[in-house]
Design a protein around this motif. Structure first.
Motif, PDB file in Angstrom:
ATOM      1  N   GLU A 165      11.966   2.897  44.019  1.00  0.00           N
ATOM      2  CA  GLU A 165      10.615   3.344  43.713  1.00  0.00           C
ATOM      3  C   GLU A 165      10.681   4.555  42.802  1.00  0.00           C
ATOM      4  O   GLU A 165      11.199   5.604  43.178  1.00  0.00           O
ATOM      5  N   MET A 166      10.190   4.391  41.573  1.00  0.00           N
ATOM      6  CA  MET A 166      10.180   5.506  40.619  1.00  0.00           C
ATOM      7  C   MET A 166       8.774   5.727  40.069  1.00  0.00           C
ATOM      8  O   MET A 166       8.602   6.127  38.916  1.00  0.00           O
ATOM      9  N   GLY A 167       7.780   5.431  40.919  1.00  0.00           N
ATOM     10  CA  GLY A 167       6.393   5.646  40.535  1.00  0.00           C
ATOM     11  C   GLY A 167       5.687   4.392  40.089  1.00  0.00           C
ATOM     12  O   GLY A 167       4.483   4.427  39.804  1.00  0.00           O
ATOM     13  N   GLN A 168       6.401   3.264  40.009  1.00  0.00           N
ATOM     14  CA  GLN A 168       5.805   2.036  39.491  1.00  0.00           C
ATOM     15  C   GLN A 168       5.147   1.190  40.563  1.00  0.00           C
ATOM     16  O   GLN A 168       4.516   0.177  40.265  1.00  0.00           O
ATOM     17  N   GLY A 169       5.300   1.551  41.838  1.00  0.00           N
ATOM     18  CA  GLY A 169       4.625   0.851  42.912  1.00  0.00           C
ATOM     19  C   GLY A 169       5.317  -0.406  43.384  1.00  0.00           C
ATOM     20  O   GLY A 169       4.700  -1.258  44.030  1.00  0.00           O
ATOM     21  N   VAL A 170       6.615  -0.516  43.125  1.00  0.00           N
ATOM     22  CA  VAL A 170       7.317  -1.763  43.446  1.00  0.00           C
ATOM     23  C   VAL A 170       7.460  -1.979  44.946  1.00  0.00           C
ATOM     24  O   VAL A 170       7.433  -3.130  45.414  1.00  0.00           O
ATOM     25  N   TYR A 171       7.601  -0.925  45.715  1.00  0.00           N
ATOM     26  CA  TYR A 171       7.671  -1.082  47.173  1.00  0.00           C
ATOM     27  C   TYR A 171       6.464  -1.882  47.678  1.00  0.00           C
ATOM     28  O   TYR A 171       6.587  -2.824  48.459  1.00  0.00           O
TER      29      TYR A 171
END
Length: 735
Positions: free
Chosen positions: A68-74
């Motif tokens: 998770e690097m801010g892209q909302g993948v979780y």
């Protein structure tokens, strides 16, 4: 989807405490014991390559093999799994998978290595096994390229969720002595309406693990989605708001020391000598290390280490890059392009008779475009904490490829892979920069040399000077128009080609004769993936030249593109939507302009219209309209945020981004000379999302960026008549 072999099948296991664990078993005999300590609470749980588990409290935990690097993948990937499983979204938890070979993605491997691969069913198991082995060899536990949802989500998370649901239903059918077809599921409950029975998933967890493994679980169609397609709140936001989120730079190890580092300013140089007389006397300084390719100061605090580092007089070896300046780099590009001429270079794409197309063209258009080197400038500077002791190594950082980071640390420490524990954290910006392991390697080497647990932090100056840059590039075009102003020929030759291979191509535009070539130019700088990779350059090149051809044809830029997309209705719908949103063709105030750009990339189709105010001393982008079709939008809020984020990052680069070279070294050092877009410069952004093909999902993290630069420069032309052919825009005087 759904073609699972004995080498890649859906498996299930049951934990001693009653938890059902479902995962993708990549091959028989995997070392499950090695994963269990990383993902389970203790002796009462047993793990089997888990993507999902259901515990005795009926909590569904989705194990996410991406960062998770801010892209909302979780959140998006958990939505895909939970929807297929019919889980209660309010009780879904998320756990990031460990840095382990069990979690490499053969789905990404297939898309990345063989994007258009179609094989007969008979040999599919062999091909799937081979791709898996390649993915493991490459350490493809990777977050980037907008692959997470369109690859892992579609092929792994949905399948695992559907398999878990079918096993739970089968277990309940056996217990209740009713046909499985009569059982339904909803909100983590198993229901038999006719008898009035209902139980939570957890009730049948043990029995579910004993059911036959569904080789091809049935997936939902979009009309049955309950969680996918919904704007669910991101799981990572609350802790980022309250400050409890842990990023790489937040690592805290008892007895930890701090390291500041400085590498030679010219890539490839080494440390010939250093005078650290002053640094040795400064408070808090513990060790000063000449590591050959960089100098490190280890101290009780980071500021002490950084201050001492600044006093060290260092001399560097000579390199081939010494004396190379920015003008010489572009001159080298021009020389290679000149040598290639009209017929040289490496052919990428060719269709029709290019010679005939230009011979018969009524109007010919030529243009050359340039873009500079770009740094990533992640808000969290590069950092890593490492501790090497007793034949073991622990590493704390945020990395886009955890398996590769773990392997890099093992190599740097001189230890086997299995003796390294990698603790991944949230990434304070990745954009491709944190796919490289240079900071991991440096921190591990320092920790090995000192014996301390050491947190190494790059200063912003070091971060800017030692990046793996987005390459600069030059691209030349020739275009031909017939007497009616229709595009009939297209010839493009450019420098470099990294990834993806389709970035310079124009399959969406209907131009009978087209040819695309490249020339390779050697360079001493380090290159690395930068958000949207080569689409960031070629989106600007292609969409700028399309606008120039439209102008030469005496046509409106939107209307000209409509002609080129006439045979591609899905693409045309996106273009039309953006134009309609913006009120294309309506009057604007004096010295205002409107520009359009259309760039399909990473499986998504995106069109943007930018409005620019040129009445002041510099261009001001006031509004951006975005139409995007990624096939199907899993989380509309998340995807919209990614479009906005791509615009922030791309607009920063278009307006200001410029890494320049003097005497072989990067001239920029911090945000005063490598500026970011400020909040008062951010335009209003309006986004419309289109679900155009639910079978083929596209990405969200990358595709929002490529159209913004040409949309803005085309708007500047509309307002001023001045064509911007070289970025950044700040280099140009519009007075």
């Amino acid at each position: 989807m759904g073609k699972w072999s004995r080498r890649a099948f859906i498996g299930a296991g049951v934990a001693a405490g009653g938890a059902l664990v479902v995962g993708i078993a990549v091959r028989p005999g995997n070392p499950i014991d090695g994963l269990s300590p990383l993902l389970t609470d203790g002796e009462n749980e047993q793990l089997l390559n888990a993507w999902v588990k259901v515990d005795t409290d009926n909590i569904v935990t989705a194990v996410i093999p991406h960062v998770e690097m801010g892209q909302g993948v979780y959140t998006a990937l958990a939505q895909m799994l939970a929807d297929e499983m019919d889980a209660d979204w309010s009780k879904v938890q998320i756990l990031e998978a460990p840095a382990d070979m069990q979690y490499v993605s053969d789905s990404i491997g297939r898309d990345f290595l063989f994007p258009n691969l179609q094989v007969p069913a008979l040999i599919e198991p062999t091909v799937a096994g081979g791709i898996l082995e390649l993915a493991q060899a490459m350490g493809l536990q990777f977050t980037g390229g907008s692959y997470s949802v369109r690859a892992t989500g579609q092929r792994a998370m949905r399948t695992a969720g559907a398999a878990a649901r079918e096993m739970l239903v089968a277990a309940a059918a056996s217990e209740w002595q009713v046909p499985a077809a009569e059982i339904t599921t909803a909100d983590s409950m198993i229901i038999h309406a006719e008898s009035g029975k209902s139980e939570p998933f957890a009730t049948f967890a043990r029995a579910a693990a004993e059911q036959s493994l569904p080789a091809k679980p049935k997936l939902k169609s979009p009309e049955n989605y309950k969680i996918m397609g919904q704007p669910k709140a991101r799981h990572d936001i609350p802790e980022k708001v309250d400050g409890s989120a842990v990023f790489g730079i937040d690592a805290d190890v008892p007895g930890m020391k701090y390291a500041a580092v400085k590498a030679p300013p010219v890539i490839g140089a080494t440390i010939e000598s250093m005078d650290a007389t002053t640094a040795k006397t400064m408070p808090g300084v513990l060790q000063i290390l000449n590591m050959g390719d960089f100098v490190a100061v280890v101290a009780d605090g980071y500021w002490q280490a950084q201050q001492a580092l600044g006093t060290i007089d260092t001399r560097y070896s000579k390199t081939e890059g010494d004396g190379l300046d920015q003008d010489a780099i572009f001159a080298r590009y021009a020389s290679h392009l000149d040598e290639a001429g009209e017929d040289g270079g490496d052919m990428q794409t060719e269709a029709g008779d290019i010679t005939k197309g230009f011979t018969e063209a009524a109007t010919k258009v030529e243009a050359e475009y340039k873009v500079p080197f770009l740094a990533h400038a992640t808000m969290e500077p590069m950092n890593c904490t490492a501790w090497v002791r007793d034949g073991k190594c622990d590493v704390w950082s945020g990395h886009q490829a955890p398996v590769n980071a773990r392997q890099a640390a093992a190599d740097a420490a001189g230890l086997p892979f299995e003796d390294v524990t990698y603790h991944n954290a949230y990434l304070g910006g990745g954009f491709g920069r944190r796919s490289d392991s240079d900071a991991i390697i440096m921190a591990t080497r320092i920790a090995k040399a000192t014996g301390y647990p050491v947190k190494m932090i790059w200063s912003r100056e070091e971060d800017t000077a030692q990046d793996h840059y987005r390459p600069s590039a030059t691209s030349r075009f020739r275009g031909g128009l017939d007497k009616d102003g229709k595009a009939v020929s297209w010839d493009n030759i450019h420098t470099h080609l990294f990834d993806p291979a389709d970035a310079p191509t124009i399959p969406h535009y209907n131009i009978a004769s087209h040819r695309i070539r490249k020339v390779d130019v050697s360079m001493h700088l380090r290159f690395g993936p930068w958000r949207s990779v080569d689409h960031s350059q070629h989106g600007f090149f292609i969409e700028s030249f399309v606008d120039e051809m439209a102008h030469a044809a005496g046509k409106d830029g939107y209307a000209f593109r409509r002609e080129l997309l006439a045979k591609s209705p899905r693409h045309l719908k996106v273009l039309d939507t953006a134009a309609k949103m913006s009120g294309w063709g309506s009057a604007l105030p004096e010295k205002h302009g409107r520009g359009i750009a259309f760039v399909p990339s990473f499986g998504s189709i995106v069109a943007q219209v930018a409005e620019v105010d040129m009445s002041g001393p510099k261009p001001r982008v006031t509004k951006v309209y975005v139409a995007a079709d990624p096939g199907f939008v899993v989380n509309p809020d998340g995807f919209t945020a990614q479009m906005e984020s791509g615009i922030v990052y791309g607009l920063t680069a278009a307006l200001y981004g410029d890494i320049t070279i003097k005497d072989g070294a990067v001239q920029q050092s911090n945000f005063h000379d490598y500026p970011m877009l400020r909040i008062d410069e951010m335009p209003e952004v309006e986004v419309t999302l289109i679900n155009g093909d639910h079978e083929r999902l596209g990405g969200g993290g990358e595709p929002g960026l490529p159209p913004i630069a040409p949309a803005v420069t085309n708007a500047i032309f509309a307002a001023t008549g001045t064509r911007v052919r070289e970025l950044p825009i700040a280099k140009h005087d519009f007075a």
